[in-house]
Write an enzyme that holds these catalytic residues in place. Structure first.
Site, PDB file in Angstrom:
ATOM      1  N   ASP A   1       0.832  -1.196   0.000  1.00  0.00           N
ATOM      2  CA  ASP A   1       0.000   0.000   0.000  1.00  0.00           C
ATOM      3  C   ASP A   1       0.873   1.254   0.000  1.00  0.00           C
ATOM      4  O   ASP A   1       1.997   1.235   0.510  1.00  0.00           O
ATOM      5  CB  ASP A   1      -0.903   0.025   1.233  1.00  0.00           C
ATOM      6  CG  ASP A   1      -1.968  -1.063   1.207  1.00  0.00           C
ATOM      7  OD1 ASP A   1      -2.345  -1.487   0.100  1.00  0.00           O
ATOM      8  OD2 ASP A   1      -2.418  -1.473   2.292  1.00  0.00           O
ATOM      9  N   PRO A   2       0.367   2.361  -0.534  1.00  0.00           N
ATOM     10  CA  PRO A   2       1.163   3.595  -0.588  1.00  0.00           C
ATOM     11  C   PRO A   2       1.739   4.039   0.758  1.00  0.00           C
ATOM     12  O   PRO A   2       2.891   4.476   0.822  1.00  0.00           O
ATOM     13  CB  PRO A   2       0.168   4.630  -1.122  1.00  0.00           C
ATOM     14  CG  PRO A   2      -0.775   3.831  -1.966  1.00  0.00           C
ATOM     15  CD  PRO A   2      -0.922   2.520  -1.243  1.00  0.00           C
TER      16      PRO A   2
END
Length: 227
Positions: free
Chosen positions: A42-43
């Protein structure tokens, strides 16, 4: 810079970078013709990302199949649509005073072993031809989508320390496991809510983030290879 093909690289992904951002920078820096990553982060998550180039792109499925270890912090009592800090807090708050150590240990038992998991609506899984996060950003509610469940294995789920309502944890799990889903379900099974404050992937199989390069200092002549 000398072109080094047919290698794989251990990269320590920083927060806010997407896995695609890492691949894009490396492709430009190394002038690789074929490049891909094994296992999206995930970012807002940090940690180990394996990037394969040249003939090693055929090993991506192998790397993806390896067990992963994550360290993170979840917070009880509040939720967000994305289950992390990518989105704003929901308006509702949840009770936490009833949550005891025994309750948390009981919940962890339920979330360990072979389990059925519902991926987060803020994820890159495709449904109806679109990524789930595209539906989410258009305001579609999770209850409006029949998100397909998946079978995953949680080998271990350990609470390392607690500064209640913050819980520091370590999870070892199989391919395809969403840690945010575990955090969401942990909150629900505790009779509350939860979101993920931070997450770091420390291991993919035998490979450790301690051996990884920083993307800012990427040098294609430094690499790891399979034995």
């Amino acid at each position: 810079m000398e072109l080094v093909e047919d290698k794989f690289y251990l990269i320590d992904k920083p927060a806010t970078w997407t896995s695609f951002d890492i691949v894009k920078k490396m492709k430009f820096a190394g002038r690789f013709k074929k490049i891909g990553h094994a296992g999206t982060l995930d970012p807002l998550a940090t940690g180990l990302l394996i990037v394969c180039t040249g003939k090693y792109t055929k090993k991506i499925e192998y790397f993806q199949s390896l067990p992963k270890i994550y360290e993170g912090i979840l917070v009880l009592g509040k939720t967000t649509p994305s289950i992390d800090l990518e989105t704003e807090f929901d308006s509702e708050e949840y009770p936490i005073n009833h949550i005891s150590k025994d309750l948390m240990e009981s919940v962890i038992t339920k979330l360990t072993g072979e389990i059925i998991q519902v991926p987060p609506i803020y994820s890159a899984i495709k449904q109806d031809g679109k990524r789930l996060f595209v539906h989410a950003r258009k305001g579609v509610q999770e209850s409006e989508l029949e998100i397909k469940t998946r079978n995953v294995i949680v080998y271990s789920f350990d609470i390392d320390s607690s500064n209640f309502p913050e819980i520091q944890f370590t999870i070892k799990c199989s391919k395809g496991t969403y840690i945010r889903s575990l955090v969401r379900d942990f909150g629900k099974l505790c009779g509350s809510g939860a979101y993920m404050k931070s997450l770091r992937r420390t291991h993919i199989g035998e490979y450790s983030v301690l051996s990884a390069q920083n993307i800012q200092d990427f040098d294609s002549e430094k690499y790891e290879t399979l034995p």
